[in-house]
Design an enzyme around this catalytic site. Sequence first.
Site, short mmCIF file in Angstrom:
data_model
loop_
_atom_site.label_atom_id
_atom_site.label_comp_id
_atom_site.label_asym_id
_atom_site.label_seq_id
_atom_site.Cartn_x
_atom_site.Cartn_y
_atom_site.Cartn_z
N ASP A 1 -47.87 3.51 -61.51
CA ASP A 1 -48.29 4.75 -60.49
C ASP A 1 -49.31 5.41 -60.04
OD1 ASP A 1 -45.74 5.95 -61.61
OD2 ASP A 1 -45.95 6.15 -63.85
N ASP B 1 -47.68 7.21 -66.41
CA ASP B 1 -47.98 6.39 -67.37
C ASP B 1 -47.42 4.74 -67.08
OD1 ASP B 1 -44.50 5.98 -66.93
OD2 ASP B 1 -44.93 6.29 -68.90
N ASP C 1 -43.63 11.81 -62.22
CA ASP C 1 -42.58 10.36 -61.93
C ASP C 1 -41.44 10.76 -63.55
OD1 ASP C 1 -42.27 7.57 -62.24
OD2 ASP C 1 -43.06 7.24 -64.00
N CYS D 1 -86.66 22.16 -63.52
CA CYS D 1 -86.44 21.18 -64.52
C CYS D 1 -85.40 19.69 -63.91
CB CYS D 1 -87.02 21.69 -66.16
SG CYS D 1 -88.35 22.53 -66.69
N CYS E 1 -85.53 24.49 -67.67
CA CYS E 1 -84.94 25.45 -67.02
C CYS E 1 -83.97 24.57 -66.43
CB CYS E 1 -85.65 26.30 -66.30
SG CYS E 1 -86.68 25.94 -65.14
#
Length: 844
Positions: free
Chosen positions: A649, A645, A447, A15, A12
């Site tokens: 960037d 990409d 971009d 724990c 649980c």
Amino acid sequence: MEQKFNVTGMTCSACSSKVEREVGKMSGINKVTVNLLTNSMQVDFDENITNNGEIIKTVIKAGYDASAVGAKNENSTDSYTPPKKLGENKEELAAFKKRIIISFAFLIPLMYVSMGSMFGAPLPFFLTGTENAIAFAFTQFLLCIPVLMVNHKYFSKGFGALLHRSPNMDSLIAVGSAAGLVYGIFAIYRMSYALGIGDMATVHKHHMDLYFESSAMILALINLGKYLEAKSKGKTSEALNKLIDLAPKTAFVERDGDIVEIPAQQVAAGDICIVKPGSSIPADGVVIEGETHIDEAAITGESIPVFKEKGANVIAATINKEGFIKIKANKVGSDTTFSQIIALVENASSTKAPIAKLADKIAGVFVPVVMTIALITAVGWLILGQSFEFALSNAISVLVISCPCALGLATPVAIMVGTGKGAENGILIKSGEALEVAHKVKTVVLDKTGTITEGKPKVTDIHPVGTDKSTLLQFAASIEAKSEHPLALAVCEKAASERLKLLKTDSFEAVSGKGIAAQIENDSYLAGNIRFMGENNIDISAVSPAVDSFAEQGKTPLIFAKNGSVMGVIAVADTLKANSREAIRDLTDMGIDVIMLTGDNQKTANGIGKELSVSRIIAEVLPQDKEKVITDLQKDGSTVAMVGDGINDAPALVRADVGIAIGNGTDVAIESADIILMHNDLYSVVTAIKLSKAVIKNIKENLFWAFFYNCLGIPLAAGVFYHSFGWSLNPMFGAAAMSFSSLFVVTNALRLKYFQVKNLKNIKQNEQTKEEKETIKMTTLKVNGMMCPMCKKHVEEALNAFEGVSAEVNLEAKEAKVSHPDTISPQELADAVTKAGYEVVGIE
């Protein structure tokens, strides 16, 4: 360094909180995250201060077991272990099933003996009446013992956790069940003594209040609930398991002149692999021989196979659909794109969203608080004058109805299903934090180059003067053929797609920044910009309106002249991706400001911005200034997502609240991002944000249920409403409620599997009006002359060049099935195929 550990013995959230707290106290620990769903622990630690062994010792000392997940040995390919499926533990399910069968096999007769008489069910004569009270009670005790024995782990773990001063859910079950058992044994002794002295009133008092059935029922129902929960939890990782199933099992490799079959994990960088039709690509690599179409759906989410020829890159675990190819492996084992996707999704499932912090804090003290409430309940009812049996019943109900599991599972199950759903559709989310922050995004910065646009110039318009388009394009490509400028390459590619024959140039001179002068046969040709034409006294008045129009649209006009007279103008532009408009429109509809960021001049940027209806355009931005733009937006209080990409960037992706990298971007951009889009599709940004919103909504529903259930259930079990409404809860019903509360949380999270993903194909279909759909026709062309996948590609390109046409070519059947508007005649389609160099022998 970061290390992942498998942790066993947790049942649980108490724990997981205990393990996290104890490991977090260690010297040299920077960060620790324990995931109850996957039974795993991610630890970031200083290896100069502590090590795996010390961390494992700490976990064991806390009362649990742990093992480090082995890292790959850089010098050995054999050390790589393929990813294993999550959520499938057949041994655990078999153990649960065995315990359930045995528990109910003895529980049913126990319930019949203990409660049958209340419903008029007949009992053997030796179990009826107060004079047989001991036999009645002892029979129940004997039927209860097998149930207790088969479920002994609840007692060993529960009381063990108490000894470690870290009580958990097992402790609540153990104490609740043991309390009922001890009271029943106590009642047997009381009745034995009372029968001996003839005190039949005492015998009658304890006769029907033994609690053996409650003790057994609690364990049986908990087992049933845990079994159903385990089955449901296995489904949360179905999407990831489907990916894991695609892992290549074997590979055919050239070794010493022979072709041998080896396990895929033993493929080494530099190996030459043979991939037959229908087989999986065993490693990331490059095609060195052959042509084929590769199904990359598992990686990118794109259903259409991608054509591959010599020099093309291929990805491990994708499927070779038709051709025989050879590839040279360059990334193997855990370095492949496929393995990294699995690792990303697993790591994301192991992380916690900030929204879970409150639940974690409560889970850390939940069980001790519940045990205190149970004790107060028993003492309180005794003080108020209720019987010991009533007080004990309410105390046991408090223990068994409380559910720390629901708290512990509320967040991880939703994140597991959500990240799996994302991976299924080519969206890789690196962490729970990124998933949560994405739903709060108010500004998306895009971009331009490579994100909104294709990142590659293409011919968009051909405007001839005194000639036709094909002739202008043929001469233009012939002139530009020797140039390496990207715009020249775009013109040549357009001519190649039109299958135009290039003419031989007798002389060629490139004038930097201006244009080209060339000689073909006895004619002199010029190609370039307005300035170049002016320097050579070329009158361009005939094309000036077109040149100005193209420039306003953000396109680059290339002017061509022959023997001092203008031939025409060809416009080249970095064209928009197929669904950039739809993506930006839907982001705007979601109330998100969309900003286009570009290094282009303002005029070009405005031309593209007009097509897209973005909220704002920021042009002429130097690469090093992109991060500053993000910072300025954040200062205004906006939650910002950056989509890019390129290497330039990366700083902006890191600075943004959520960095999103397009999957065909650079490794640096992908490393810097929080979310990775595996296919070159801007609409995935919309999908990622919508998925984030759906997951966070689901987590909030789970947390609300967990808090609401416990806040209502515990007072009800304690008897708070007894005097006002007469409401009291039998421990058996409390155990049933507890079992199904965590099942509810898991089942609710599984609803995320039905999250609808909208793709480009869906968009086009949805935007098609009913009338348009009714005008679409199907035509089948019988085509001769197609011999290989390249032929198939050429025919498809010729047909798909028509607007609104969708063509599929079957190489074996020598036919093309074409879906087209009725405004395009079958004969026009046939003419296009003939122009491409093939023979149409039939139209159906």
